[in-house]
Design an enzyme around this catalytic site. Structure first.
Site, PDB file in Angstrom:
ATOM      1  CE  LYS A 169      -4.358  -1.538   1.892  1.00 56.27           C
ATOM      2  NZ  LYS A 169      -5.426  -1.225   2.817  1.00 56.27           N
ATOM      3  CG  ASP A 173      -9.319   1.188   2.777  1.00 57.80           C
ATOM      4  OD1 ASP A 173     -10.166   0.392   2.320  1.00 57.80           O
ATOM      5  OD2 ASP A 173      -8.138   0.866   3.003  1.00 57.80           O
TER       6      ASP A 173
HETATM    7  P1  NAP Z   1      -2.266  -2.985  10.462  1.00 54.80           P
HETATM    8  O1  NAP Z   1      -1.763  -1.915   9.581  1.00 54.80           O
HETATM    9  O2  NAP Z   1      -1.458  -4.205  10.716  1.00 54.80           O
HETATM   10  O3  NAP Z   1      -2.598  -2.314  11.900  1.00 54.80           O
HETATM   11  C1  NAP Z   1      -3.112  -3.049  12.975  1.00 54.80           C
HETATM   12  C2  NAP Z   1      -3.192  -2.171  14.216  1.00 54.80           C
HETATM   13  O4  NAP Z   1      -3.801  -2.954  15.233  1.00 54.80           O
HETATM   14  C3  NAP Z   1      -1.835  -1.722  14.748  1.00 54.80           C
HETATM   15  O5  NAP Z   1      -1.952  -0.450  15.319  1.00 54.80           O
HETATM   16  C4  NAP Z   1      -1.550  -2.777  15.818  1.00 54.80           C
HETATM   17  O6  NAP Z   1      -0.743  -2.318  16.849  1.00 54.80           O
HETATM   18  C5  NAP Z   1      -2.931  -2.985  16.375  1.00 54.80           C
HETATM   19  N1  NAP Z   1      -3.045  -4.266  17.049  1.00 54.80           N
HETATM   20  C6  NAP Z   1      -2.851  -5.499  16.509  1.00 54.80           C
HETATM   21  N2  NAP Z   1      -3.072  -6.444  17.435  1.00 54.80           N
HETATM   22  C7  NAP Z   1      -3.403  -5.793  18.586  1.00 54.80           C
HETATM   23  C8  NAP Z   1      -3.704  -6.217  19.898  1.00 54.80           C
HETATM   24  N3  NAP Z   1      -3.750  -7.511  20.212  1.00 54.80           N
HETATM   25  N4  NAP Z   1      -3.965  -5.271  20.838  1.00 54.80           N
HETATM   26  C9  NAP Z   1      -3.925  -3.962  20.516  1.00 54.80           C
HETATM   27  N5  NAP Z   1      -3.627  -3.483  19.306  1.00 54.80           N
HETATM   28  C10 NAP Z   1      -3.367  -4.401  18.327  1.00 54.80           C
HETATM   29  O7  NAP Z   1      -3.685  -3.529   9.950  1.00 54.80           O
HETATM   30  P2  NAP Z   1      -4.802  -2.700   9.161  1.00 54.80           P
HETATM   31  O8  NAP Z   1      -4.585  -2.825   7.706  1.00 54.80           O
HETATM   32  O9  NAP Z   1      -4.903  -1.353   9.747  1.00 54.80           O
HETATM   33  O10 NAP Z   1      -6.110  -3.578   9.488  1.00 54.80           O
HETATM   34  C11 NAP Z   1      -6.646  -3.622  10.803  1.00 54.80           C
HETATM   35  C12 NAP Z   1      -7.933  -4.430  10.795  1.00 54.80           C
HETATM   36  O11 NAP Z   1      -8.915  -3.785   9.996  1.00 54.80           O
HETATM   37  C13 NAP Z   1      -7.795  -5.837  10.208  1.00 54.80           C
HETATM   38  O12 NAP Z   1      -8.578  -6.724  10.933  1.00 54.80           O
HETATM   39  C14 NAP Z   1      -8.346  -5.686   8.809  1.00 54.80           C
HETATM   40  O13 NAP Z   1      -8.894  -6.910   8.315  1.00 54.80           O
HETATM   41  C15 NAP Z   1      -9.449  -4.680   9.040  1.00 54.80           C
HETATM   42  N6  NAP Z   1      -9.756  -3.921   7.825  1.00 54.80           N
HETATM   43  C16 NAP Z   1     -11.019  -4.002   7.354  1.00 54.80           C
HETATM   44  C17 NAP Z   1     -11.376  -3.285   6.240  1.00 54.80           C
HETATM   45  C18 NAP Z   1     -12.780  -3.387   5.739  1.00 54.80           C
HETATM   46  O14 NAP Z   1     -13.044  -2.988   4.612  1.00 54.80           O
HETATM   47  N7  NAP Z   1     -13.699  -3.855   6.552  1.00 54.80           N
HETATM   48  C19 NAP Z   1     -10.440  -2.500   5.562  1.00 54.80           C
HETATM   49  C20 NAP Z   1      -9.138  -2.427   6.069  1.00 54.80           C
HETATM   50  C21 NAP Z   1      -8.815  -3.155   7.211  1.00 54.80           C
HETATM   51  P3  NAP Z   1       0.861  -2.504  16.837  1.00 54.80           P
HETATM   52  O15 NAP Z   1       1.384  -1.475  15.884  1.00 54.80           O
HETATM   53  O16 NAP Z   1       1.238  -2.272  18.254  1.00 54.80           O
HETATM   54  O17 NAP Z   1       1.106  -3.918  16.387  1.00 54.80           O
END
Ligand code: NAP
Length: 490
Positions: free
Chosen positions: A281, A317
């Site tokens: 991305k 998004d």
């Molecule tokens: P990402 O860039 O990997 O970011 C994940 C975030 O969650 C980071 O800030 C991470 O913190 C935090 N995190 C992970 N595990 C955690 C825990 N156990 N406790 C507290 N914080 C935690 O992922 P992303 O792309 O933003 O996606 C995040 C979620 O949104 C995913 O489940 C994804 O499937 C969903 N999503 C959905 C859509 C949709 O269209 N519905 C679109 C995009 C994303 P650290 O930095 O400390 O690891």
């Protein structure tokens, strides 16, 4: 050139088993009978009573097969297959069975070469030599170490001037395009079967997921570009939408080793558009010809649209997140708390700030939250947020996502606000949403955003909109299939 045929490969423990599996194949134009897989190989037994054309293959161990007998014995069996009228007989280039090829003046011969390690450097010269034998079909199956390893196969198809007579296969997960897009590669047929280690797709996947029979050389190609693409529902959503809109287009997952790798292949095959996921991305900023302002503000490209050959990067998004929310909630002045500080949180923060919300970001890693605060006006809050401090809570962490469905980012007794929006879409109803609903909050699930952002991509690419139900139902069907397959494995 006519549309490629579908060839289903079958293996068996005995010749009788092979014949049973051969007859169980439906919806294929050809069946490849792997006689080298059985313990009692009988050519006559394998061919007897067949109802559709076959390729008889007896692959020796030195070419990755299971036949352990002598070369004389193998040659005798292949000769017998030709004599008994097998529609095709596969002969390895390295076997040098030139007299067998001469026996039919090349007709009904599939002359094959395999490389399980790499794309051989002399591939073009080898194919030229193989074609000069007069074999009716020249088959090339080579291991792909990266997506752009498909490019030499694409070039081979183009060089052959669409004369036909080639079957080009990229083995492994990076080779999926060579199978789905057999028409674009100039292949006479695509092999399908149940050998996922070779990157084979099942015939059902080719036919039902990618509508293989309706694809030809001019079908427009859209894709999902990413690093690992195991459980994605995007192909199901977009292919359902292309069908509903009667568009000659296909969407496939393209796993790439790097952003450069994806771009090399995407430009060579001439994609019309792409969805972009982790980890490209950000890296793709350096490879597109133009970036829309919204993608710059979010700091991530999730969509590429090819316009007159120019790759334009955008991000759907933020708008996809807002759409289901705006239908239900008046946003101006609302106190929003975002959980997480990754890519999704950035898009959500930009979207909410643009709607007049006061936004607070809660992340377990403060440094990541500070990076978001540089992009857009947000306050940094405690992890987890205090009860009573928010009206709208948005989970942008993967907590609660399959398989850890019992995880939840906020204790149930902290769910005191009015709205809870969980971006996690697998499962469609998370523990967070269940507990929020039980406490009287209004809830929105991640599937709504997933569908809305995909709808925006589809509209940008095609100028067309289809009812959101089309994508939603396709996504739900695919999620249910994933769940069924996993239960089956357990
Ligand atoms: P990402 O860039 O990997 O970011 C994940 C975030 O969650 C980071 O800030 C991470 O913190 C935090 N995190 C992970 N595990 C955690 C825990 N156990 N406790 C507290 N914080 C935690 O992922 P992303 O792309 O933003 O996606 C995040 C979620 O949104 C995913 O489940 C994804 O499937 C969903 N999503 C959905 C859509 C949709 O269209 N519905 C679109 C995009 C994303 P650290 O930095 O400390 O690891």
């Amino acid at each position: 050139m006519s549309r490629p045929r579908l060839c289903v490969t079958v293996t068996g423990e005995t010749t009788t088993d092979l014949r049973r599996k051969r007859d169980a194949v439906t919806d294929a134009d050809l069946v490849e009978l792997r006689l080298d897989s059985v313990s009692d190989p009988s050519v006559a037994g394998a061919l007897a009573g067949r109802r559709r054309p076959v390729i008889l293959t007896c692959r020796p161990a030195w070419e990755g097969g299971g036949f352990k007998g002598s070369e004389e014995e193998r040659k005798r069996m292949l000769r017998e297959a030709l004599a008994l009228g097998a529609e095709y007989v596969d002969i390895e280039w390295r076997a040098r069975f030139i007299d067998l090829i001469a026996q039919t003046a090349g007709r009904r011969i599939v002359l094959s070469t395999h490389d399980f390690l790499d794309v051989p450097v002399d591939l073009t010269a080898r194919v030229h030599a193989m074609r000069s034998t007069g074999a009716e079909v020249v088959k090339v199956a080579v291991a792909m170490k990266r997506l752009s390893d498909c490019v030499p196969l694409l070039d081979l198809g183009a060089q052959s001037g669409r004369q036909g007579g080639l079957a080009l296969i990229g083995m492994g997960e990076y080779g999926l395009a060579t199978r789905v897009l057999a028409a674009r590669f100039g292949s006479v047929w695509a092999y399908a079967g149940s050998l996922p280690e070779l990157g084979q797709l099942t015939p059902q996947a080719l036919l039902k997921d990618f509508h293989f029979r309706s694809l030809d050389e001019s079908t427009e190609i859209y894709c999902l570009a990413g690093g690992t693409l195991g459980h994605t529902v995007s192909p199901a959503m977009h292919n359902a939408a292309f069908r509903a809109a009667h568009l000659d287009a296909v969407y496939l997952p393209l796993q790439a080793a790097s952003a450069e790798d994806f771009v090399r292949f995407g430009r060579a095959i001439g994609i019309s558009g792409a969805s972009v996921t982790i980890p490209f991305k950000v890296a793709l900023f350096d490879h597109v010809d133009e970036v829309y302002a919204v993608a710059r503000r979010i700091g991530a490209i999730n969509t590429i649209c090819v316009q007159d050959g120019r790759w334009v990067g955008g991000n759907t998004d933020a708008i996809g997140f807002l759409e289901p929310l705006r239908e239900r909630v008046r946003l101006d002045g609302l106190r929003a708390s975002i959980l997480g500080a990754g890519g999704a949180a950035r898009a959500v923060a930009v979207a909410l700030a643009s709607c007049g919300c006061s936004v607070r970001l809660h992340a377990r890693t403060r440094a990541r939250a500070e990076e978001v605060a540089v992009l857009t006006p947000v306050e940094l809050g405690a992890w987890p947020p205090e009860s009573g401090s928010w009206d709208l809570l948005i989970n942008c962490t993967p907590m609660g996502m399959h398989p850890r469905v019992e995880d939840t980012p906020v204790p149930a007794d902290h769910l005191t606000g009015r709205y809870v929006y969980d971006l996690v879409y697998n499962p469609p109803t998370t523990r967070l949403l269940r507990e929020a609903e039980a406490r009287g909050c209004q809830t929105i699930g991640g599937l709504d955003m997933l569908v809305a952002q995909a709808q925006e991509q589809f509209h940008w690419w095609t100028g067309t909109r289809v009812s959101s139900g089309v994508m939603r139902e396709a996504a739900l069907r695919r999620l249910a299939e994933f769940a069924r397959n996993e239960n089956h494995l357990v």
